[in-house]
Design a protein around this motif. Structure first.
Motif, PDB file in Angstrom:
ATOM      1  N   VAL A   1      24.092  14.678  37.626  1.00 18.66           N
ATOM      2  CA  VAL A   1      24.701  15.942  37.220  1.00 18.66           C
ATOM      3  C   VAL A   1      25.916  15.635  36.349  1.00 18.66           C
ATOM      4  O   VAL A   1      26.459  14.528  36.368  1.00 18.66           O
ATOM      5  N   SER A   2      26.325  16.637  35.582  1.00 20.02           N
ATOM      6  CA  SER A   2      27.518  16.520  34.744  1.00 20.02           C
ATOM      7  C   SER A   2      28.633  17.354  35.361  1.00 20.02           C
ATOM      8  O   SER A   2      28.424  18.504  35.751  1.00 20.02           O
TER       9      SER A   2
ATOM     10  N   PRO B   1      23.700   4.242  45.402  1.00 15.21           N
ATOM     11  CA  PRO B   1      24.624   5.376  45.262  1.00 15.21           C
ATOM     12  C   PRO B   1      24.785   6.148  46.560  1.00 15.21           C
ATOM     13  O   PRO B   1      23.807   6.540  47.197  1.00 15.21           O
ATOM     14  N   GLY B   2      26.021   6.356  46.960  1.00 11.92           N
ATOM     15  CA  GLY B   2      26.314   7.110  48.163  1.00 11.92           C
ATOM     16  C   GLY B   2      26.333   6.295  49.435  1.00 11.92           C
ATOM     17  O   GLY B   2      26.688   6.813  50.496  1.00 11.92           O
ATOM     18  N   ALA B   3      25.968   5.013  49.367  1.00  7.19           N
ATOM     19  CA  ALA B   3      25.907   4.189  50.575  1.00  7.19           C
ATOM     20  C   ALA B   3      27.294   3.697  50.959  1.00  7.19           C
ATOM     21  O   ALA B   3      28.154   3.469  50.101  1.00  7.19           O
TER      22      ALA B   3
ATOM     23  N   GLY C   1      27.227  11.712  37.077  1.00  5.75           N
ATOM     24  CA  GLY C   1      27.153  11.009  38.346  1.00  5.75           C
ATOM     25  C   GLY C   1      26.036  11.529  39.219  1.00  5.75           C
ATOM     26  O   GLY C   1      25.355  12.508  38.891  1.00  5.75           O
ATOM     27  N   ILE C   2      25.854  10.860  40.346  1.00  8.00           N
ATOM     28  CA  ILE C   2      24.805  11.209  41.300  1.00  8.00           C
ATOM     29  C   ILE C   2      25.461  11.672  42.590  1.00  8.00           C
ATOM     30  O   ILE C   2      26.162  10.892  43.243  1.00  8.00           O
TER      31      ILE C   2
ATOM     32  N   GLU D   1      28.770   9.506  42.967  1.00  3.57           N
ATOM     33  CA  GLU D   1      28.827   8.160  42.394  1.00  3.57           C
ATOM     34  C   GLU D   1      28.839   8.296  40.875  1.00  3.57           C
ATOM     35  O   GLU D   1      27.856   8.740  40.268  1.00  3.57           O
ATOM     36  N   ALA D   2      29.948   7.942  40.249  1.00  6.23           N
ATOM     37  CA  ALA D   2      30.081   8.088  38.798  1.00  6.23           C
ATOM     38  C   ALA D   2      29.156   7.121  38.088  1.00  6.23           C
ATOM     39  O   ALA D   2      29.042   5.951  38.455  1.00  6.23           O
ATOM     40  N   ASN D   3      28.491   7.624  37.058  1.00  2.00           N
ATOM     41  CA  ASN D   3      27.592   6.811  36.253  1.00  2.00           C
ATOM     42  C   ASN D   3      28.139   6.584  34.856  1.00  2.00           C
ATOM     43  O   ASN D   3      27.945   5.529  34.261  1.00  2.00           O
ATOM     44  N   ASN D   4      28.832   7.578  34.346  1.00  2.03           N
ATOM     45  CA  ASN D   4      29.420   7.475  33.011  1.00  2.03           C
ATOM     46  C   ASN D   4      30.634   8.392  32.966  1.00  2.03           C
ATOM     47  O   ASN D   4      30.613   9.492  33.529  1.00  2.03           O
TER      48      ASN D   4
END
Length: 678
Positions: free
Chosen positions: A129-130, A171-173, A253-254, A269-272
């Protein structure tokens, strides 16, 4: 099976077309230079969802809807490429390849946008998501386990050696999901033991993000019935230190639900991470365009009328025009853009009428691109707390000054602050930085740490001159009693103004009539002026003026430089006052701000004259009058109620312009070589 093979072929085609295979080869070369063998090897792959959909729509849907499945596909293809091309001999199993897909963007649809103004509920799909928001807190960078190797404790099991059991962060762990002592072998069900020397550590940082409109609760805007919820971001590895407190960002992020009994934590969890600035297409209203046309050829009139009509529902026109001009100049000079550079225009007002002045400043604060009104009992710069997500490190929360980054922080009456707070304000004004001390023992570190943050906002404050400071009655001509604040603090502010009651009881009567009319006839225009402007008109004017890029004309630059040199020489000889380089910065800032307010892109001599008059008044209030004798309210020497008043002001400013030139000729060495005779 055939479908999986087809998807892997599409992954290979995309990596080949996008240059991902070439980057994978280069990353592998760097790994070969390091002799140490690790449990996992991390590869970041940039993925453009649009290009992936062009290659294979099914694969593109997988990337956007099932990121963990897509990661497994890319991991398998990368491992095959590494083994087929013999890129890294140290990689033996597919589990050792830790692939991170970095998304360049997401489709501009509501399904891929997380609005922090309406926080989600329930379990949604774990897809990217953004998010757009403002950073209000962040932790220090700490370590986490990227990956670990586990060996079977049964010597007869083939998993007792090699790299069959590899745990990597998902992600999220939590940390316990990657490393703990109760894992069992998938082959023989025997307990697993970690081979600690193969553990791979990475950097982790937690950031708290909130909707930018949540700052309305800290400013002067009308309060709504909305409630905003912050969200915690996990930044890992190369994303650490990519965000700053008080700045706006767009984060891909997720979302993840972390179960930590008895509670469930929702985080992303940030991805970009990309700096973000809200889109704004402001144009000057028709009313201001008409005024601009009507005042063409009179370079001082537009800004005079704009200041004269400013805040009419707060105070009657003509009252405190110099203050209103100073507020407008500070507003148009401030900008919350993506640039790291910020030129502030701080404002200190000396007054005996704090109520009306506070209302005018509050009105102006509501027009700022980001305005925060500091409460005396609140935190001005930064505060510390312990992180609540298991890291145990220090969480740094933004105070009013950091939240106002790119805008205005209104301090109010400085007489309400204790000495230590005044010292902190003076330090921030002089250095434009603040330091946060983090005791290591309290937050789980071996050593203490001190972190500095840039302070990039304009400060507004006022002081009540009726509160005596205890100074001697023998003061220098022209100076103002700063009330309870020290002169060093007044020096730290850029522009100092004095709001004096020039017409005595008439001003009090005008304000009284104004307030009563508002109470009896709310919403009705109070004045039959030919120029009336709404709050929206001023918002659009300020937003447009902020976006203008201006340049100094040679004529304006010569006046500013000549005045600085002359004033520095005169005051150093007669008063022992040293005009610092900050005075040049103030002069240029005032001239550029006045140019922007007049909706021009070239700073003229007339802008430089206004800057000199305001600066000279400011220095006089702090240190006394000099050889350049100007009236106390030089920028507004007469009433502007009609065209005749505007004409008288133009004539007076022309005379003051000549006085400034004579002052420069007399006291600035060599002034006649760079200023034309007038």
């Amino acid at each position: 099976m055939a479908n999986m093979l087809s998807l892997k072929e599409s992954v290979l085609v995309y990596l080949d077309r996008s240059g991902g295979l070439q980057r994978l080869t280069e990353d592998c070369k760097r790994l070969n230079d390091v002799q140490q063998i690790e449990a996992v090897y991390r590869f970041c792959i940039s993925v453009n969802p649009s290009d992936v959909i062009d290659v294979d729509a099914v694969l593109g849907d997988c990337v956007l809807q099932h990121p963990l499945k897509a990661t497994a596909l890319f991991q398998s293809v990368c491992f095959l490429a590494i083994k087929t091309l013999s890129l890294v001999e140290k990689i033996h199993t597919e589990n050792q390849v830790n692939v991170i897909l970095k998304l360049t963007h997401l489709p501009p649809f509501p399904e891929y946008t997380l609005d922090l103004g309406c926080f989600p509920r329930g379990y949604g799909p774990m897809r990217p998501v953004s998010i757009e928001g403002l950073v209000i807190a962040m932790t220090r960078v700490t370590k986490y386990t990227q990956g670990a190797r586990f060996l079977c404790m049964s010597d007869d099991c083939p998993c007792s050696t090699g790299f069959h059991h590899i745990r990597v962060h998902a992600p999220g762990a939590t940390e316990s999901a990657t490393v703990r002592n109760n894992f069992s072998c998938m082959v023989c069900s025997s307990p697993l033991k970690e081979d600690v020397k193969f553990r791979v550590l990475g950097d982790k940082q937690l950031v708290e993000l909130i909707h930018v409109k949540a700052l309305d609760a800290l400013g002067a805007s009308q309060q709504g019935s909305f409630r905003y919820q912050s969200v915690t971001l996990f930044l890992r590895d190369e994303l650490c230190n990519s965000m700053r407190i008080g700045r706006l960002y767009r984060v891909l992020g997720i979302p993840a639900h972390v179960h930590q009994w008895p509670s469930i934590t929702w985080s992303v969890e940030a991805n970009n991470v990309q700096p973000w600035e809200p889109e704004s297409f402001h144009k000057v209203s028709a009313r201001f365009q008409e005024l601009l046309k009507a005042t063409a050829g009179f370079p001082w009139r537009f800004s005079a009328i704009v200041a004269h009509c400013f805040g009419l529902h707060v105070s009657p026109p003509g009252l405190y025009n110099t203050l209103k001009l100073g507020v407008l100049l500070s507003l148009v000079h401030a900008s919350a853009g993506l640039k790291d550079t910020f030129t502030n225009l701080d404002l200190l007002v000396v007054t005996t009428d704090t109520l009306i002045l506070d209302r005018i400043m509050t009105y102006g604060l509501g027009l700022a691109c980001r305005g925060v009104r500091h409460q005396v009992s609140g935190e001005m710069f930064a505060s510390l707390s312990r992180d609540e997500h298991g890291a145990g490190t220090a969480n740094i929360h933004a105070g009013s000054a950091l939240l106002a980054t790119g805008g205005v922080c209104m301090l109010g009456d400085l007489g309400c602050y204790k000495k230590d707070r005044l010292d902190a304000i003076q330090s921030a004004l002089e250095s434009s930085t603040l330091s946060v001390f983090i005791p290591g023992k309290k937050y789980g570190e071996d050593a203490d740490q001190q972190i500095s943050f840039p302070v990039q906002c304009s400060f507004w404050a006022f002081t009540d001159a009726s509160r005596r400071s205890g100074r001697s009655d023998c003061v220098i001509l022209g100076t103002a009693d700063m009330g309870p604040i020290p002169i060093q603090l007044a020096d730290a502010f850029g522009l100092v103004l004095q709001c004096r009651d020039m017409v005595g009881e008439q001003a009090l009567l005008a304000q009284t009539v104004h307030t009563l009319q508002q109470a009896v006839q709310p919403g009705k225009p109070l004045y039959s002026s030919s120029w009336e402007f709404s709050i929206q008109d001023y918002q659009e004017l300020i937003a447009h003026a902020q976006s203008l890029q201006v340049e100094l004309s040679p004529e304006a630059e010569k006046i500013l430089h000549g005045y600085y040199m002359a004033s520095r020489r005169v005051r150093a000889q007669s008063q022992g006052v040293k005009m610092s380089v900050a005075s040049v910065k103030l002069l240029v800032s005032l001239a550029e701000a006045h140019c922007k307010l007049c909706l021009r892109t070239r700073v003229l001599e007339e802008d430089a004259v206004i800057a000199v008059l305001l600066c000279e008044n400011s220095v006089t209030l702090k240190h006394g009058a000099s050889a350049l004798v100007i009236p106390p309210d030089a920028a507004f020497p007469c009433d502007l109620g009609d065209v005749e008043g505007l004409h008288r002001r133009d004539v007076t400013l022309d005379e003051l312009h000549q006085n400034i030139l004579r002052f420069i000729y007399a006291y600035a060495p060599g002034a006649d070589t760079y200023i034309a005779e007038e």
